[in-house]
Motif scaffolding. Sequence first.
Motif, PDB file in Angstrom:
ATOM      1  N   SER A  49      68.021  22.244 108.592  1.00 51.17           N
ATOM      2  CA  SER A  49      67.001  21.927 107.581  1.00 51.17           C
ATOM      3  C   SER A  49      65.961  20.969 108.132  1.00 51.17           C
ATOM      4  CB  SER A  49      67.649  21.317 106.333  1.00 51.17           C
ATOM      5  OG  SER A  49      68.495  22.251 105.713  1.00 51.17           O
ATOM      6  N   ALA A  50      66.421  19.981 108.879  1.00 58.33           N
ATOM      7  CA  ALA A  50      65.485  19.023 109.477  1.00 58.33           C
ATOM      8  C   ALA A  50      64.556  19.734 110.455  1.00 58.33           C
ATOM      9  CB  ALA A  50      66.238  17.895 110.174  1.00 58.33           C
ATOM     10  N   GLY A  51      65.106  20.618 111.281  1.00 61.69           N
ATOM     11  CA  GLY A  51      64.286  21.362 112.239  1.00 61.69           C
ATOM     12  C   GLY A  51      63.239  22.207 111.544  1.00 61.69           C
ATOM     13  N   LYS A  52      63.644  22.844 110.458  1.00 54.71           N
ATOM     14  CA  LYS A  52      62.716  23.684 109.696  1.00 54.71           C
ATOM     15  C   LYS A  52      61.605  22.830 109.097  1.00 54.71           C
ATOM     16  CE  LYS A  52      62.619  27.208 106.158  1.00 54.71           C
ATOM     17  NZ  LYS A  52      62.474  27.026 104.767  1.00 54.71           N
ATOM     18  N   ARG A  53      61.971  21.712 108.514  1.00 55.39           N
ATOM     19  CA  ARG A  53      60.955  20.836 107.899  1.00 55.39           C
ATOM     20  C   ARG A  53      60.012  20.235 108.937  1.00 55.39           C
ATOM     21  NH1 ARG A  53      63.315  17.880 102.607  1.00 55.39           N
ATOM     22  NH2 ARG A  53      64.242  19.731 101.690  1.00 55.39           N
ATOM     23  N   LEU A  54      60.534  19.883 110.099  1.00 56.25           N
ATOM     24  CA  LEU A  54      59.676  19.358 111.162  1.00 56.25           C
ATOM     25  C   LEU A  54      58.670  20.418 111.598  1.00 56.25           C
ATOM     26  CD1 LEU A  54      62.432  17.495 113.193  1.00 56.25           C
ATOM     27  CD2 LEU A  54      60.476  16.408 112.061  1.00 56.25           C
ATOM     28  N   ALA A  55      59.139  21.657 111.746  1.00 58.05           N
ATOM     29  CA  ALA A  55      58.229  22.748 112.141  1.00 58.05           C
ATOM     30  C   ALA A  55      57.186  22.993 111.060  1.00 58.05           C
ATOM     31  CB  ALA A  55      59.029  24.015 112.418  1.00 58.05           C
ATOM     32  N   GLU A  56      57.603  22.987 109.798  1.00 61.19           N
ATOM     33  CA  GLU A  56      56.664  23.193 108.697  1.00 61.19           C
ATOM     34  C   GLU A  56      55.613  22.090 108.641  1.00 61.19           C
ATOM     35  OE1 GLU A  56      59.592  25.558 105.583  1.00 61.19           O
ATOM     36  OE2 GLU A  56      59.357  23.399 105.391  1.00 61.19           O
ATOM     37  N   ALA A  57      55.996  20.890 109.077  1.00 61.11           N
ATOM     38  CA  ALA A  57      55.066  19.765 109.070  1.00 61.11           C
ATOM     39  C   ALA A  57      54.113  19.817 110.260  1.00 61.11           C
ATOM     40  CB  ALA A  57      55.835  18.441 109.074  1.00 61.11           C
ATOM     41  N   GLY A  58      54.316  20.795 111.154  1.00 57.55           N
ATOM     42  CA  GLY A  58      53.431  20.946 112.305  1.00 57.55           C
ATOM     43  C   GLY A  58      53.856  20.162 113.530  1.00 57.55           C
ATOM     44  N   CYS A  59      55.096  19.677 113.554  1.00 58.74           N
ATOM     45  CA  CYS A  59      55.577  18.932 114.721  1.00 58.74           C
ATOM     46  C   CYS A  59      55.705  19.863 115.921  1.00 58.74           C
ATOM     47  CB  CYS A  59      56.946  18.303 114.433  1.00 58.74           C
ATOM     48  SG  CYS A  59      56.872  17.013 113.185  1.00 58.74           S
ATOM     49  N   THR A  60      55.436  19.339 117.089  1.00 55.80           N
ATOM     50  CA  THR A  60      55.593  20.122 118.312  1.00 55.80           C
ATOM     51  C   THR A  60      57.092  20.289 118.592  1.00 55.80           C
ATOM     52  OG1 THR A  60      55.677  18.207 119.781  1.00 55.80           O
ATOM     53  CG2 THR A  60      53.479  19.114 119.268  1.00 55.80           C
ATOM     54  N   LEU A  73      64.194  22.891 124.864  1.00 57.90           N
ATOM     55  CA  LEU A  73      63.330  23.468 123.839  1.00 57.90           C
ATOM     56  C   LEU A  73      63.902  24.780 123.313  1.00 57.90           C
ATOM     57  CD1 LEU A  73      59.781  22.677 125.266  1.00 57.90           C
ATOM     58  CD2 LEU A  73      61.163  21.388 123.632  1.00 57.90           C
ATOM     59  N   ALA A  74      64.761  25.430 124.114  1.00 53.67           N
ATOM     60  CA  ALA A  74      65.410  26.656 123.648  1.00 53.67           C
ATOM     61  C   ALA A  74      66.290  26.363 122.434  1.00 53.67           C
ATOM     62  CB  ALA A  74      66.238  27.277 124.768  1.00 53.67           C
ATOM     63  N   MET A  75      66.981  25.248 122.447  1.00 55.21           N
ATOM     64  CA  MET A  75      67.821  24.882 121.300  1.00 55.21           C
ATOM     65  C   MET A  75      66.952  24.544 120.093  1.00 55.21           C
ATOM     66  SD  MET A  75      70.967  25.372 121.772  1.00 55.21           S
ATOM     67  CE  MET A  75      71.507  24.619 120.256  1.00 55.21           C
ATOM     68  N   VAL A  76      65.843  23.871 120.325  1.00 56.94           N
ATOM     69  CA  VAL A  76      64.927  23.541 119.216  1.00 56.94           C
ATOM     70  C   VAL A  76      64.442  24.822 118.567  1.00 56.94           C
ATOM     71  CG1 VAL A  76      62.705  22.505 118.607  1.00 56.94           C
ATOM     72  CG2 VAL A  76      64.210  21.353 120.225  1.00 56.94           C
ATOM     73  N   SER A  77      64.143  25.827 119.374  1.00 59.95           N
ATOM     74  CA  SER A  77      63.615  27.074 118.826  1.00 59.95           C
ATOM     75  C   SER A  77      64.616  27.763 117.905  1.00 59.95           C
ATOM     76  CB  SER A  77      63.172  28.023 119.940  1.00 59.95           C
ATOM     77  OG  SER A  77      64.292  28.541 120.625  1.00 59.95           O
ATOM     78  N   LEU A  78      65.909  27.560 118.132  1.00 56.19           N
ATOM     79  CA  LEU A  78      66.911  28.131 117.228  1.00 56.19           C
ATOM     80  C   LEU A  78      66.776  27.552 115.829  1.00 56.19           C
ATOM     81  CD1 LEU A  78      70.095  28.140 119.488  1.00 56.19           C
ATOM     82  CD2 LEU A  78      68.708  30.101 118.821  1.00 56.19           C
ATOM     83  N   TYR A  79      66.419  26.291 115.744  1.00 61.72           N
ATOM     84  CA  TYR A  79      66.312  25.613 114.462  1.00 61.72           C
ATOM     85  C   TYR A  79      64.940  25.779 113.811  1.00 61.72           C
ATOM     86  CZ  TYR A  79      70.733  23.406 115.486  1.00 61.72           C
ATOM     87  OH  TYR A  79      72.053  23.200 115.748  1.00 61.72           O
ATOM     88  N   THR A  80      63.933  26.026 114.622  1.00 66.66           N
ATOM     89  CA  THR A  80      62.571  26.075 114.082  1.00 66.66           C
ATOM     90  C   THR A  80      62.020  27.494 113.949  1.00 66.66           C
ATOM     91  OG1 THR A  80      61.627  25.766 116.298  1.00 66.66           O
ATOM     92  CG2 THR A  80      62.031  23.781 114.977  1.00 66.66           C
TER      93      THR A  80
END
Length: 111
Positions: A49-60, A73-80
Amino acid sequence: MGRERHATVICMREDGHAWKDDHFKHAFAKVRDELGLPGDLHFHGLRHSAGKRLAEAGCTPQESAAILGHKTLAMVSLYTAQAAQEILARAAITKLAEHNKKKTSVKPKNS
């Protein structure tokens, strides 16, 4: 045979022993149930949920990784990925609506 551990213990019980691996899972489930939240809500889901919200907020991805604690960054992409998909879908729908509005607002010339 147990696995060799290299991590520093940061969470200890009152008796001085380290929390077991599944302690957070059980502690979260107890609080979740006390609050009457759905049983399919899991502790690990908070990270997603945090990853999704960070992506929605426009975070890199790098900013998200700093918050989520991921090293790659591959792991981040799973969440975003889901958030990115939704953002792209909304942008596409907006562009399509604008295109259709322009297309229908043009009146044909009378011959």
